[in-house]
Write a protein that holds these residues in place. Structure first.
Motif, short mmCIF file in Angstrom:
data_model
loop_
_atom_site.label_atom_id
_atom_site.label_comp_id
_atom_site.label_asym_id
_atom_site.label_seq_id
_atom_site.Cartn_x
_atom_site.Cartn_y
_atom_site.Cartn_z
N GLU A 115 95.73 54.81 89.39
CA GLU A 115 94.72 55.62 90.09
C GLU A 115 93.96 54.74 91.07
O GLU A 115 93.39 53.74 90.69
CB GLU A 115 93.75 56.22 89.06
CG GLU A 115 94.39 57.10 88.02
CD GLU A 115 94.84 58.43 88.57
OE1 GLU A 115 94.17 58.98 89.46
OE2 GLU A 115 95.88 58.92 88.10
N GLY A 116 93.97 55.10 92.30
CA GLY A 116 93.21 54.37 93.32
C GLY A 116 93.97 53.19 93.88
O GLY A 116 94.90 52.67 93.27
N PRO A 117 93.55 52.71 95.06
CA PRO A 117 94.28 51.64 95.77
C PRO A 117 94.20 50.28 95.07
O PRO A 117 95.08 49.45 95.25
CB PRO A 117 93.64 51.61 97.15
CG PRO A 117 92.31 52.26 96.97
CD PRO A 117 92.43 53.21 95.83
N GLN A 118 93.17 50.01 94.31
CA GLN A 118 93.01 48.71 93.66
C GLN A 118 93.50 48.70 92.21
O GLN A 118 93.40 47.68 91.54
CB GLN A 118 91.54 48.28 93.70
CG GLN A 118 90.97 48.17 95.10
CD GLN A 118 91.71 47.12 95.93
OE1 GLN A 118 92.06 46.07 95.43
NE2 GLN A 118 91.95 47.44 97.19
N SER A 119 94.02 49.81 91.74
CA SER A 119 94.47 49.91 90.36
C SER A 119 95.76 49.14 90.15
O SER A 119 96.61 49.07 91.04
CB SER A 119 94.71 51.37 89.98
OG SER A 119 93.51 52.10 90.08
N PRO A 120 95.91 48.57 88.96
CA PRO A 120 97.17 47.86 88.68
C PRO A 120 98.33 48.83 88.54
O PRO A 120 98.14 50.02 88.30
CB PRO A 120 96.87 47.15 87.36
CG PRO A 120 95.80 47.97 86.72
CD PRO A 120 94.99 48.54 87.84
N ALA A 121 99.52 48.29 88.69
CA ALA A 121 100.73 49.10 88.51
C ALA A 121 100.84 49.56 87.06
O ALA A 121 100.35 48.90 86.14
CB ALA A 121 101.96 48.30 88.90
N ILE A 122 101.47 50.69 86.87
CA ILE A 122 101.64 51.30 85.55
C ILE A 122 103.14 51.38 85.25
O ILE A 122 103.92 51.81 86.10
CB ILE A 122 101.02 52.71 85.51
CG1 ILE A 122 99.53 52.63 85.76
CG2 ILE A 122 101.32 53.40 84.20
CD1 ILE A 122 98.88 53.99 85.95
N SER A 123 103.53 50.97 84.04
CA SER A 123 104.93 51.09 83.62
C SER A 123 105.31 52.56 83.50
O SER A 123 104.53 53.37 83.00
CB SER A 123 105.13 50.43 82.26
OG SER A 123 105.29 49.07 82.40
N LEU A 124 106.53 52.88 83.91
CA LEU A 124 107.03 54.24 83.86
C LEU A 124 108.35 54.28 83.06
O LEU A 124 109.42 54.54 83.61
CB LEU A 124 107.24 54.78 85.27
CG LEU A 124 106.00 54.81 86.16
CD1 LEU A 124 106.36 55.16 87.60
CD2 LEU A 124 104.99 55.79 85.61
#
Length: 139
Positions: A95-104
């Motif tokens: 969520e948001g431009p500064q958020s870390p990547a999330i595993s999918l």
């Protein structure tokens, strides 16, 4: 009255036990089983305990109704494991431009059967299992 009884019996006859898939349907059933096994194997290799458990249970359910020996299925799971080691789990933006990547992992496992090495193993396993599915040979 007799005619109504006959009509009822004819209609009821179609509600009985489902027949085995026709030979024309066998390749489709086989392909669906092998693709599902690839996805289930992907989940079984996940670090998340819930996804791992679900993958193992799904793979087990497939193998219970599957045809052919386990040795013909193993290369699919091996190809999935190798692909996961090679390419890892897909990442998405948080969520948001500064958020870390999330595993999918769900997306990764949902698409694992489309990757070239896994697709080749699915095709190879399908050819190896075709006769077992035609004859209904159990594991």
């Amino acid at each position: 009255m007799m005619r109504q009884s006959l009509i009822f019996l004819v209609l009821l006859g179609g509600c009985g036990e489902q027949p085995m898939p026709a030979k024309a349907e066998t390749p489709a059933v086989l392909h669906e089983d092998v693709v599902a096994y690839a996805m289930a194997s992907c989940f079984a290799y996940q670090q998340n305990a819930y996804l791992k458990d679900q993958g193992e249970r799904w793979a087990g359910a497939i193998m219970q109704r599957a045809h052919g020996p386990a040795e013909k299925w193993t290369p699919v799971a091996d190809a999935v494991k190798a692909e996961l080691a090679r390419s890892g789990i897909a990442q998405g933006q948080g969520e948001g431009p500064q958020s870390p990547a999330i595993s999918l992992p769900v997306m990764t496992c949902g698409q694992i059967a489309n990757l070239a090495a896994v697709r080749r193993s699915i095709e190879t396993a399908s050819k190896a299992l075709a006769q077992d599915y035609r004859t209904g040979a159990s594991r």
